[in-house]
Each structure stands twice: as C-alpha cells, then as structure tokens.
Scaffold this active site. Structure first.
Site, PDB file in Angstrom:
ATOM      1  N   GLN A  91       0.818  -1.211   0.000  1.00 31.57           N
ATOM      2  CA  GLN A  91       0.000   0.000   0.000  1.00 31.57           C
ATOM      3  C   GLN A  91       0.856   1.266   0.000  1.00 31.57           C
ATOM      4  OE1 GLN A  91      -3.194   0.454  -0.468  1.00 31.57           O
ATOM      5  NE2 GLN A  91      -3.633  -1.729  -0.620  1.00 31.57           N
ATOM      6  N   SER A  92       2.013   1.208  -0.635  1.00 29.36           N
ATOM      7  CA  SER A  92       2.945   2.334  -0.640  1.00 29.36           C
ATOM      8  C   SER A  92       2.364   3.573  -1.317  1.00 29.36           C
ATOM      9  CB  SER A  92       4.235   1.922  -1.352  1.00 29.36           C
ATOM     10  OG  SER A  92       5.053   3.049  -1.601  1.00 29.36           O
TER      11      SER A  92
END
Length: 324
Positions: A74-75
């Site tokens: 989920q960067s």
C-alpha cells in the site's frame, strides 16, 4: 551535481486552523494548525510529490525512460511514482513486498489505473527488496530500457530538498511556529523539515518503516544544513508503532476518529493517524504545550485507508444507522 527539480505538485499548500481538534487535545484554540500536504495535486496528493520533484528531475537529466521504486503493497510513494511517470510519459515498475494475493484495493488499484507494472518480491526485508529492485533494473537494461531507481519512500538527501521547501513555506505561513509534527517513515520528509526549521522545531512520530529512523533522518539532513544534526539531537517519538507498520493501534484508531469528528479531517491508519496519536501523547507528556504554535503536517495517504481491512472495519463500525 544537483539537477533542477521537475514541477509535479501545486505549491504552496495551505495551512488551516484546527481549533476543535486543538481543544480535544488539550491545546488552546489558536495553538494548532494543519499543513495540508495532502493537497499537493498529482495522483491523489501527498508528501512524496515534493521528493519526487527532485529525484525524478535527476532521473530525467540522466536520460531515464522508466522509473523503478520499492515499497510495501500500500505504498503511497509507489503510487505517486507511477503518477509522476504517467505525467511525464515514462514507464513505471513498482517492486513491492508480498505476493499478488494481496488486496487489490487502495493504492494498488491506483497503481494499476496509472499504468504501473508491479513486481512482487515476496516476504523480504529491506535488503531483499533492494536486491529485487536492482535485478529488475538489470533486466530492463537488457531490454534496452533506461531505468532510474528511485529510493525507498523517495528518501535521500536529494529527495529531502523537497521538504526544505516545505519548511520554508511554513516559516512564511506560521512565523511563530514552535513545533511541526510529522509522521516519520523512511526519513526524508522529517530530514528536510529539520534542515529548514532546526532540530528543536520538528517532532517526528515513528511509524515502524525502518529499524532506526532517526539515523536515516540525520543522514539525509546533514548535507542540507549547517546545523549539527545527529540522531540523538532529534525529537522522535517511538511509542506509536504498536505491533508493526501494517497494524492499526488503538491510539491510531482513536486519532482517526478524533480528526474526522472534530475537523472533518481524514487521516490514514499508517502515517498521519500515528502522527496525530503521537501529538496527543506529546501533549499529555508536556512535550507540546498550550500556548505554543504547533503545526500538524498532513502528509496524505488517504488511498491507503481503503486498502487497510482492519481500518475499514473500524471505520464502518462507527456508522450510525438512521432509524427515523
């Protein structure tokens, strides 16, 4: 040689008062302001854009046609690297921890929408992720591509220059600033603020992205300031990590509720939620005091909320059903 930045964001970002949140934290109504770096524009906004202006500027100057970077599934940084590539007509490859079985919601959905290719590195530590990214770059070169490896989180002394600019904006917008509170992940955001504002004026709240984030901040800040910056001189809270970077802590959950219900301000469960929880703890401990002008730096990350199953469940449980 330092190459000029490439314009990607909309600056300066606004600073807004947060009197109801201030009162809930135990501060005076004029003590707390929010620096809206979630409103930087490109790709859903967030702090990484300021860093990417510099790191991508260097990549373009060196003739790159593909941006490669690393991160968690989920960067936010990976999402905005993909957005920067799309804006500039480049390819993007994101080397992420984990496997393709991970949720496709949140930032991952936007990665796909933005045209990024994702390479799953498996269950690896940071060194393993770096190795995987280097291998991807080498493979791209054999295909006659010209990849540029953008550092984890966009954080480096070069990327931190973007947050020197943010610190300069803050000095103009809030001249009597005493403390800027910011999430501390890969270190570049806090490093730039420290270089612009000084070690005493920045409080970083560790989110658990690195084993020793203060060392990273000091490393990135030193080339950008004449002040002596060492890890032990930094103001860092490490009490909000909980069981790890991906976990939703009780304190963070409370902070998400508090910001949303006092100011309509939406935070994320990994970075800004932890940062507000750290600010609340700092007020309780007397590290941040009533009467001192405090700025909460909102670094964005909203898409990550929609990719965090635990945080979504928590948020949905708060829905009040109308029965009239």
């Amino acid at each position: 040689m330092t190459h000029p930045p490439v314009p990607l964001g909309t600056f300066p970002t606004p600073v807004e008062p947060a009197p109801r949140l201030a009162a809930a934290l135990g501060l005076g109504p004029e003590d707390l302001w929010v620096k809206r770096d979630d409103l930087t524009g490109l790709g859903g906004g967030g702090n990484k854009i300021r860093k990417l202006e510099w790191t991508v500027g260097a990549a373009l100057a060196e003739g790159a046609d593909t941006l490669v970077t690393t991160g968690a599934p989920q960067s936010n940084h990976a999402r905005l690297t993909a957005a920067a590539a799309a804006r500039l007509g480049l390819e993007s490859v994101l080397v992420l921890r984990g496997s393709a079985a991970a949720s496709r919601s949140g930032n991952l959905a936007l990665d796909g929408l933005l045209g990024a290719r994702v390479v799953w590195a498996g269950d690896v530590d940071q060194a393993g992720l770096d190795t995987a990214a280097a291998e991807v770059c080498e493979s791209l070169r054999t295909q006659n591509a010209r990849p540029a490896l953008i550092p984890f989180g966009g954080s480096s002394a070069l990327g931190a220059r973007g947050y020197v600019r943010c610190g300069e904006e803050l000095r103009e917008q809030v001249p009597d600033l005493r403390t800027a509170v910011v999430a501390l992940g890969s270190g570049g955001t806090m490093a730039g603020l420290v270089a612009a504002l000084g070690t005493d004026a920045v409080l970083g709240v560790d989110v658990g992205a690195l084993p020793d984030p203060a060392a990273a901040v000091a490393k990135f800040a030193r080339p950008l300031t004449t002040e002596v910056v060492t890890a032990d001189r930094l103001r860092v809270r490490r009490d909000q990590v909980g069981s790890g970077y991906a976990a939703l802590t009780d304190q963070t959950a409370q902070a998400l509720h508090l910001a949303a219900r006092t100011e309509g301000l939406v935070l994320d469960p990994t970075y800004t939620g932890r940062a507000l929880a750290g600010l609340a703890a700092a007020v309780r401990k007397g590290d941040v005091r009533p009467g001192d002008r405090t700025v909460f730096v909102h670094t964005g990350g909203l898409p990550g909320l929609f990719g965090h199953a635990e945080a979504l469940t928590f948020a949905e449980e708060g829905v009040v059903r109308y029965t009239g």
